[in-house]
Design a protein around this motif. Sequence first.
Motif, PDB file in Angstrom:
ATOM      1  N   GLU A 171      -6.215   5.152   4.433  1.00  0.00           N
ATOM      2  CA  GLU A 171      -6.855   5.086   5.742  1.00  0.00           C
ATOM      3  C   GLU A 171      -8.104   5.958   5.776  1.00  0.00           C
ATOM      4  N   ARG A 203     -10.938   4.174   4.014  1.00  0.00           N
ATOM      5  CA  ARG A 203     -11.513   3.108   4.838  1.00  0.00           C
ATOM      6  C   ARG A 203     -12.374   3.682   5.957  1.00  0.00           C
ATOM      7  N   LYS A 204     -11.931   4.766   6.542  1.00  0.00           N
ATOM      8  CA  LYS A 204     -12.690   5.386   7.629  1.00  0.00           C
ATOM      9  C   LYS A 204     -14.040   5.900   7.137  1.00  0.00           C
ATOM     10  N   ASP A 214     -14.838   3.143  -1.494  1.00  0.00           N
ATOM     11  CA  ASP A 214     -14.436   1.927  -2.211  1.00  0.00           C
ATOM     12  C   ASP A 214     -13.067   2.124  -2.866  1.00  0.00           C
ATOM     13  N   CYS A 263      -4.305   1.149  -5.160  1.00  0.00           N
ATOM     14  CA  CYS A 263      -4.928   2.257  -4.432  1.00  0.00           C
ATOM     15  C   CYS A 263      -4.636   3.605  -5.087  1.00  0.00           C
ATOM     16  N   CYS A 280      -1.890   4.733  -0.390  1.00  0.00           N
ATOM     17  CA  CYS A 280      -1.280   4.240   0.846  1.00  0.00           C
ATOM     18  C   CYS A 280      -0.086   5.084   1.271  1.00  0.00           C
TER      19      CYS A 280
END
Length: 674
Positions: free
Chosen positions: A26, A29-30, A34, A48, A93
Motif C-alpha cells: 500500500e 502504491r501511495k 513500481d 511483491c 502485501c
Amino acid sequence: MSDDALVIFTPSGKRGRVAKGTSVLEAARKLGVDLDSVCGGRGICSKCQVAPGVGEFPKHGLTVAEDALSPINAVEERYDRVRGLKPGRRLGCQACVQGDIVIDVPPESQVHKQVIRKSATERAMEMDPATRAFFVEVPEPRMDDPKGDFERLARALEDDWGIEGVEADLSVLRKLQPALRKGGWKVTVAVNDARDGNRPRIVQIWPDYRDAPLYGLAIDLGSTTIAGHLVDLTDGRVLASGGVMNPQIRFGEDLMSRVSYSMMNAGGADEMTAAVRAALGDLAASLAEEGSIGPDEIVEAVVVCNPVMHHLLLGIDPVELGQAPFALATGTALDIAATEIGMGNLAPAARSYILPLIAGHVGADAAGVALSEAPETRDELSLIVDVGTNAEILLGNRSRVLACSSPTGPAFEGAQISSGQRAAPGAIERIEIDPVTKDPRFRIIGNEHWSNEPEFGDPQITGICGSGIIEAVAEMRMAGLLDGSGLIGSAEQTGTLRCQPMGRTHEYVIHDASPDGPRITVTQGDIRAIQLAKSALYAGARLLMDEMGVETVDRVVLAGAFGAHISAKHAMVLGMIPDAPLANVSSAGNAAGTGARMALCSVKARRGIEQQVRRITKIETAIEPRFQEHFVAANALPHATAPFPELSKIVTLPDVNFNTGGGDDGGRRRRRRG
C-alpha cells in the motif's frame, strides 16, 4: 509518539510518510513506487517481494530499527515453507510499516523492468584467449605403472600439446576418472594458461572429443547496474547480453554512502559482498540460459569495476577508500577462481580475471575504457568521459595519459529527480521543446514515435530517465525557459503557462495526466541536481586539461550507458564537457564492457593494459583546490566564464535573466542558501 513513519524506497529514491500499520504494498502504491502484485495482496503470487534494510543509512540520515516492519506472519511463513523466500525478503502485501525504514524493490518485483543500456559494442576481437580446449588420448593404467590418472593426463598434454606442469583443482579431479572411462581414455580438457608466471590449470573436462566452443563472460560491475556479455571464445562473438540492478543500491545509491554503511554497520561490508556475488551468479545463469548453453560450459569471466565495487566483490572492507589517502588493498590485476566471487555455477574450476585498478578512485572500469579506446596510440588529444554515478575521465595522447574520477552522483541515472526513474519502458528518454510555443514533444522507452505523432498512441508514461532529464534541461535553456544561472522563469517571463509556481520557485510541466495519470515536471530542485552533476563532470575534465597545459581538446568521447543515449549538442549546451567541434564528439557505448571483452579474448590485451595502467598519471580531484574553482564556474549553463565558441556556431542561447533580486550573482547566492 508519531502515528506515521518515513518510508524510503530504493532504487527509485521515492520517499514519503505513511500511517503506521500500512502494508509495504500500500505504501508503494501511495508513493508511486513500481512494486508488482497479481494476487491482490493475498500472499499467493510473491511478486511483491521486497528487501528491508536494517541499521544506519547515513545518506538518508536514517537509522532503521529491527522492528521497523511487522513480524513475519502466518501467510509469509506458509509461503516460505512451500515455495521459499530468499534470505532477508518479505512479502510487501503482508509486511506492515511500524517505523522509519528503507526498502529495496528487487528487479524481479518491479512491474516495469529496468532497461540495462550497457549493450555490447560491435568490435572485431583479436583472439588469444587464456582458456583453450585440447583433445588428448591418455594411456590406460597398468599394474606395472603406478602413476595416477591425472599424472598420465598431464604427461599426454605435455607430449601432444607442449603444455608443461599443468595443475587441477579438486573439483576437476573429482570428475577426472569418470570422464576418462566414459570417453574410452579420450577426453577434451579446457586449460587456462594466462602465461604470467602461473602454471597452466585444467578448468573443465569432458569425455571423448567435444566439438563445441568454450565460452566466457565479460562483466561490467557498476555501482548502479551490472551488465554481462556471453562470449564465444573461438571468435569473440557476443551470444547473449543482459544485466541487473546492483542489489547493493539498497545500502546506498553512491559509492561513499556504501562505504559509510560499511563503517557504521557491523558486518555491513559482508552484507554488500554477499548481495553482489549472488547477483553475479544469477546473471551468469540467465546469460547461459539466453545463450542456450549450460553454465558449466562457461570457463572464464573477466570483470571491470570501480575500486569500491572491486573491494566489496573480493570481500575487502572498503573503509580506507572513504578517507585520504584513499589507499587500495591491492591495485594489481587478479587471476582467481570464479567461485571466490560468487560464480560457482560455472565450469568446476573456472577462472576470473579482474583488470588492474589505476588508483583509489579510478578503477578497473577506467582501465577497461583505456584498453578499449587506447588514447596512448593517437596523436590527437582525446578526452574520454565514462559517465555514471561516479565518472571516470581520461585525457591523453601518445605523449601522456592522465586520469581522474569525479563524483557526479545519481542524477544522470534519473535518481534524485522529482519525476525521475531508472531507464524502463514508459520513461521519457528524448525531448524537444518548441522555442516559439514552448510546448514539448517527447519519446518514451518502448515506443519509437514522438508524443505529438498519431502513431504514439496512448501508452503508459511513467516518468523521466537520465537521458530524458538531461535533454529536458538543455532544451529548456535553448527555449528560453531557463536563464544562464539555471533559474526557471515564471509564466509571465517565459510566455507559457507550462511554467507554474512551486513554492518560491517554478516548475516546467512536460506531461500532466492527473488525476489518474502521472504529472511529469522539471523543478528547480531538478535543475540544481543536474547542475551539481554536470559541474563535477566538467571540473574533472578541466582539471586534467590544466595538468596537461591545454585550453582545448581535439576530440571528446562519451562512454558508458549515458554516453550512448545523449546527443553531443545537449551535453555541450549544459556545459557537461569542454567546448569542442560537435563533429569531434562521439559515443563509444559501453567502453568499459568492451575492454572487458578484449581482455577476455586476449592474453596480450591483458598484459598490455597492465603495463599501460602503470604509465597513467592519476590526478586526485578531492585534494585539488582548482577543482572547486572549476566546479563553481561550471554551475552556469553552459559556463560562467568559458566562451564555448564551437557551441555558439550552431546554437544561439537566449539572453534571458529571470533573477529579480538584482543580478545573476545575487540570485546564485540566494539559491545556494536555499
